[in-house]
Design an enzyme around this catalytic site. Structure first.
Site, PDB file in Angstrom:
ATOM      1  N   LYS A  80     -20.858 -23.075  39.248  1.00 12.97           N
ATOM      2  CA  LYS A  80     -20.153 -23.662  40.484  1.00 12.97           C
ATOM      3  C   LYS A  80     -19.650 -24.327  40.178  1.00 12.97           C
ATOM      4  O   LYS A  80     -19.981 -25.824  39.638  1.00 12.97           O
ATOM      5  CB  LYS A  80     -20.721 -22.598  42.262  1.00 12.97           C
ATOM      6  CG  LYS A  80     -21.274 -21.647  42.069  1.00 12.97           C
ATOM      7  CD  LYS A  80     -20.561 -20.534  42.011  1.00 12.97           C
ATOM      8  CE  LYS A  80     -21.414 -19.528  41.932  1.00 12.97           C
ATOM      9  NZ  LYS A  80     -20.566 -18.495  43.131  1.00 12.97           N
ATOM     10  N   LYS A 103     -26.978 -18.472  34.694  1.00 12.17           N
ATOM     11  CA  LYS A 103     -25.915 -17.528  34.910  1.00 12.17           C
ATOM     12  C   LYS A 103     -24.808 -18.462  34.411  1.00 12.17           C
ATOM     13  O   LYS A 103     -23.933 -18.769  36.109  1.00 12.17           O
ATOM     14  CB  LYS A 103     -26.333 -16.291  35.371  1.00 12.17           C
ATOM     15  CG  LYS A 103     -25.711 -16.104  36.810  1.00 12.17           C
ATOM     16  CD  LYS A 103     -25.743 -14.743  37.416  1.00 12.17           C
ATOM     17  CE  LYS A 103     -24.701 -14.193  37.722  1.00 12.17           C
ATOM     18  NZ  LYS A 103     -23.774 -14.862  38.467  1.00 12.17           N
ATOM     19  N   ASN A 104     -23.658 -17.174  33.964  1.00 10.27           N
ATOM     20  CA  ASN A 104     -22.336 -17.358  33.574  1.00 10.27           C
ATOM     21  C   ASN A 104     -22.193 -16.733  35.025  1.00 10.27           C
ATOM     22  O   ASN A 104     -23.169 -15.764  35.372  1.00 10.27           O
ATOM     23  CB  ASN A 104     -21.842 -16.447  32.585  1.00 10.27           C
ATOM     24  CG  ASN A 104     -21.187 -16.825  31.323  1.00 10.27           C
ATOM     25  OD1 ASN A 104     -21.101 -16.674  30.053  1.00 10.27           O
ATOM     26  ND2 ASN A 104     -20.978 -18.758  31.672  1.00 10.27           N
ATOM     27  N   ASP A 105     -20.873 -17.483  36.331  1.00 11.17           N
ATOM     28  CA  ASP A 105     -20.499 -16.233  36.708  1.00 11.17           C
ATOM     29  C   ASP A 105     -19.963 -15.565  36.061  1.00 11.17           C
ATOM     30  O   ASP A 105     -19.612 -15.151  34.881  1.00 11.17           O
ATOM     31  CB  ASP A 105     -19.567 -17.361  38.113  1.00 11.17           C
ATOM     32  CG  ASP A 105     -20.116 -16.718  39.097  1.00 11.17           C
ATOM     33  OD1 ASP A 105     -20.159 -15.597  39.415  1.00 11.17           O
ATOM     34  OD2 ASP A 105     -19.551 -17.567  40.459  1.00 11.17           O
ATOM     35  N   GLU A 106     -20.229 -14.017  36.945  1.00 15.32           N
ATOM     36  CA  GLU A 106     -19.391 -12.755  35.982  1.00 15.32           C
ATOM     37  C   GLU A 106     -17.871 -12.662  36.150  1.00 15.32           C
ATOM     38  O   GLU A 106     -17.743 -12.130  35.094  1.00 15.32           O
ATOM     39  CB  GLU A 106     -20.231 -12.010  37.723  1.00 15.32           C
ATOM     40  CG  GLU A 106     -18.967 -11.836  39.452  1.00 15.32           C
ATOM     41  CD  GLU A 106     -19.871 -12.267  39.550  1.00 15.32           C
ATOM     42  OE1 GLU A 106     -20.882 -13.087  39.483  1.00 15.32           O
ATOM     43  OE2 GLU A 106     -19.200 -12.323  40.891  1.00 15.32           O
ATOM     44  N   HIS A 120     -26.057  -7.336  36.430  1.00 13.09           N
ATOM     45  CA  HIS A 120     -24.651  -7.605  37.819  1.00 13.09           C
ATOM     46  C   HIS A 120     -23.883  -6.472  38.623  1.00 13.09           C
ATOM     47  O   HIS A 120     -23.629  -5.825  38.078  1.00 13.09           O
ATOM     48  CB  HIS A 120     -23.789  -9.031  37.029  1.00 13.09           C
ATOM     49  CG  HIS A 120     -23.600  -9.546  38.897  1.00 13.09           C
ATOM     50  ND1 HIS A 120     -21.919  -8.978  39.097  1.00 13.09           N
ATOM     51  CD2 HIS A 120     -23.673 -10.749  39.253  1.00 13.09           C
ATOM     52  CE1 HIS A 120     -21.203 -10.075  40.583  1.00 13.09           C
ATOM     53  NE2 HIS A 120     -23.067 -11.216  40.656  1.00 13.09           N
ATOM     54  N   HIS A 151     -29.722  -7.650  39.986  1.00 15.60           N
ATOM     55  CA  HIS A 151     -29.110  -8.136  41.506  1.00 15.60           C
ATOM     56  C   HIS A 151     -29.296  -6.511  42.391  1.00 15.60           C
ATOM     57  O   HIS A 151     -29.038  -5.488  42.346  1.00 15.60           O
ATOM     58  CB  HIS A 151     -28.006  -7.992  41.709  1.00 15.60           C
ATOM     59  CG  HIS A 151     -27.657  -9.864  40.990  1.00 15.60           C
ATOM     60  ND1 HIS A 151     -26.916 -11.213  41.604  1.00 15.60           N
ATOM     61  CD2 HIS A 151     -27.709  -9.767  39.421  1.00 15.60           C
ATOM     62  CE1 HIS A 151     -27.159 -11.831  40.069  1.00 15.60           C
ATOM     63  NE2 HIS A 151     -27.105 -10.499  39.130  1.00 15.60           N
ATOM     64  N   LYS A 154     -26.158 -14.837  51.719  1.00 15.04           N
ATOM     65  CA  LYS A 154     -24.779 -14.028  52.625  1.00 15.04           C
ATOM     66  C   LYS A 154     -24.493 -13.281  52.829  1.00 15.04           C
ATOM     67  O   LYS A 154     -23.345 -12.786  53.691  1.00 15.04           O
ATOM     68  CB  LYS A 154     -23.977 -15.319  51.276  1.00 15.04           C
ATOM     69  CG  LYS A 154     -23.657 -15.384  50.292  1.00 15.04           C
ATOM     70  CD  LYS A 154     -22.854 -15.827  49.790  1.00 15.04           C
ATOM     71  CE  LYS A 154     -21.602 -15.573  47.940  1.00 15.04           C
ATOM     72  NZ  LYS A 154     -21.624 -16.782  47.835  1.00 15.04           N
TER      73      LYS A 154
HETATM   74  C1  RUB Z   1     -23.877 -16.475  43.987  1.00 13.58           C
HETATM   75  C2  RUB Z   1     -23.027 -15.193  43.199  1.00 13.58           C
HETATM   76  C3  RUB Z   1     -23.262 -13.932  42.369  1.00 13.58           C
HETATM   77  C4  RUB Z   1     -23.516 -12.761  43.778  1.00 13.58           C
HETATM   78  C5  RUB Z   1     -23.161 -11.710  43.729  1.00 13.58           C
HETATM   79  O1  RUB Z   1     -23.581 -17.373  44.456  1.00 13.58           O
HETATM   80  O2  RUB Z   1     -22.254 -15.828  42.606  1.00 13.58           O
HETATM   81  O3  RUB Z   1     -22.696 -13.254  41.872  1.00 13.58           O
HETATM   82  O4  RUB Z   1     -25.263 -13.214  43.895  1.00 13.58           O
HETATM   83  O5  RUB Z   1     -24.170 -10.680  44.740  1.00 13.58           O
HETATM   84  P1  RUB Z   1     -24.481 -18.208  45.670  1.00 13.58           P
HETATM   85  P2  RUB Z   1     -25.606  -9.719  45.237  1.00 13.58           P
HETATM   86  O6  RUB Z   1     -25.755 -18.698  45.148  1.00 13.58           O
HETATM   87  O7  RUB Z   1     -23.257 -19.293  45.048  1.00 13.58           O
HETATM   88  O8  RUB Z   1     -24.210 -17.941  46.869  1.00 13.58           O
HETATM   89  O9  RUB Z   1     -26.493 -10.552  44.073  1.00 13.58           O
HETATM   90  O10 RUB Z   1     -26.244  -9.221  45.927  1.00 13.58           O
HETATM   91  O11 RUB Z   1     -24.910  -9.372  43.771  1.00 13.58           O
HETATM   92 MG    MG Z   2     -21.001 -14.437  41.227  1.00 17.11          MG
END
Ligand code: RUB
Ligand code: MG
Length: 467
Positions: A155, A181-184, A276, A310, A318
């Site tokens: 992030k 992990k790369n954020d998606e 993801h 996931h 959250k």
């Molecule tokens: C979490 C993040 C993921 C979510 C997806 O970032 O980037 O995309 O986990 O949700 P952070 P899920 O740790 O800052 O909240 O895992 O429920 O599919």
């Molecule tokens: Mg993400």
């Protein structure tokens, strides 16, 4: 109505005879049809039929009719058996979903229609890929056993240059983290070109491995506009010189589609395929009466052969989720046999093996032990990836609801929001995990681990005004 009759058999003997995929729906009709009639319409639309009986039916086409075989009128539940010869040969997940959660979710006569659980017969498991590279392989590569794989998502989600991005990876790794992990949404943005990102991550990883003496993993988002670009991204990563085991391919499976997911599994059996699931909430959220459950999505991901998907934080983080949903899904993809919402699924391909594994299962609580050379006898495990609003102080509460440590966790804000920065955030995560493993309360452990103390102070205060 004779058409509807062709799709109902409440006396179906032994629906688990191997010929059918079974499904349970929560179903509330809206309109003139009662629940049995509606269920028959659903079975018709998702197998051979349409809204009227057609003159082109043949004796054989009728054998392919899906059958409503059970109802629970109090709970508005309907059981349907789908002859699995209906489905495209060659192990195609997309094709199954086109039938069983396809057109039917759009039909007029329903107020609620949600596929809560599915059951695959052993004969069907044999025809689908299942995972190749598993959590066990990743553990072997990292040398990490008996605890979750500790990860992060970089992030800010977007906006770092490739060099800045790689520096954050480096900080997390030297702080003691295993997995980044790369954020998606990370792709080929003008301010962070894909090739540069890959190159800088490689340098950061090499440096971190050298300094820590530990292996590290990076999961690259390879989701793309088209097949060639996706494969191009995979090849770019391989050609950058990463050691096998040190990279995973992340595919945003709902937005990219099952064909992309299965392509990766088949092309790269030696790579961890990371599913993801952005967008799944549109059909999985409990308050949405139409769609399918997290358990169903997760079971199809295992059948397709993703190494990990996931599965949610069971309400600890959250994202929306409950233990009833998320933990059941996590167990459903990890274990050799587990109880879903309605069905007990065994992932063994040979019915007789069920007896053989009885002993194994009773000895091993994890139910997940499959000897490597047994992969032809059972579908391998798929790793739950636990993420979304977690931080070091939420690690133990999550492990407690999960009941095991066989998962990858990725914490974004939970690491990078630490007042001491990413490296110190990673250290606090490692310490929270150590405290758990030693059976010491984190507040106690924090007395001589200041990084953890800072994390507890910050996240317990910050959580009050965060999501
Ligand atoms: C979490 C993040 C993921 C979510 C997806 O970032 O980037 O995309 O986990 O949700 P952070 P899920 O740790 O800052 O909240 O895992 O429920 O599919
Ligand atoms: Mg993400």
């Amino acid at each position: 109505n004779p058409k509807q009759q062709g799709y109902v058999n409440l006396k179906l003997e032994n629906p688990a005879n191997g010929e059918y995929l079974l499904g349970v729906f929560h179903m509330v009709p809206e309109g003139r049809l009662n629940i049995l009639q509606t269920a028959a319409e659903v079975a018709a639309e998702s197998s051979t039929g349409t809204n009227f009986r057609v003159n082109t039916e043949t004796p054989f086409s009728k054998v392919m009719n899906a059958l409503v075989y059970k109802l629970d009128l109090e709970k508005d539940l309907v059981w349907i058996a789908y002859p699995w010869r209906l489905f495209d040969r060659g192990g195609n997940i997309q094709n199954i979903l086109t039938y069983i959660v396809g057109n039917i979710l759009g039909i007029k006569e329903i107020k609620a229609l949600k596929l809560l659980d599915v059951w695959f017969p052993p004969s069907m498991l044999e025809q689908y890929d299942g995972p190749s590279y598993t959590l066990d392989d990743m553990r072997k590569y990292l040398g990490v056993y008996g605890r979750p794989i500790l990860g992060t998502i970089i992030k800010p989600k977007m906006g770092l240059t490739s060099a800045e991005y790689a520096e954050v990876c480096y900080d997390f790794w030297v702080g003691g983290g295993d997995f980044v992990k790369n954020d998606e949404p990370q792709a080929n943005q003008d301010f962070c070109p894909y090739d540069k990102m890959v190159k800088h991550v490689k340098e950061a990883m090499d440096k971190a491995v050298k300094e820590t003496g530990k292996k590290k993993v990076h999961s690259f988002n390879v989701s793309a506009a088209d097949f060639d670009t996706m494969i191009g991204r995979c090849e770019m990563i391989i050609n950058a010189g990463f050691e096998p085991g040190s990279y995973a391919f992340l595919i945003d499976g709902i937005t990219a589609g099952w064909m992309a997911v299965q392509t990766l599994r088949r092309r790269y059996p030696g790579v961890f395929i990371h599913f993801h699931r952005a967008g799944h909430g549109a059909f999985t959220r409990p308050e949405n009466p139409i769609g399918f459950s997290v358990l169903v999505l997760s079971k199809f991901a295992r059948l397709a052969g993703t190494s990990g998907i996931h599965t949610g934080t069971a309400g600890v983080g959250k994202m929306k989720g409950t233990p009833e949903e998320d933990v059941v899904a996590a167990h459903g993809i990890l274990y050799l046999r587990s109880k879903g919402h309605f069905f007990e699924q065994s992932w063994t391909k040979i019915p007789d093996m069920d007896r053989d594994i009885e002993e194994l299962v009773s000895k091993d609580k994890a139910h997940g032990v499959i000897l490597e050379d047994d992969s032809w006898r059972a579908v391998r495990k798929c790793c739950p990836i636990v993420s979304g609003g977690l931080n070091p102080i939420r690690l133990k509460p999550f492990i407690d609801v999960m009941g095991n440590v066989d998962f990858i966790t990725t914490m974004g804000s939970g690491v990078h929001a630490h007042p001491g920065g990413t490296r110190v955030g990673a250290m606090s995560l490692v310490q929270a995990c150590e405290a758990y493993l030693k059976g010491i309360d984190i507040n106690e452990y924090a007395k001589d681990h200041k990084e953890l103390a800072q994390a507890i102070d910050y996240f317990s205060r910050a959580s009050k005004d965060a999501m």
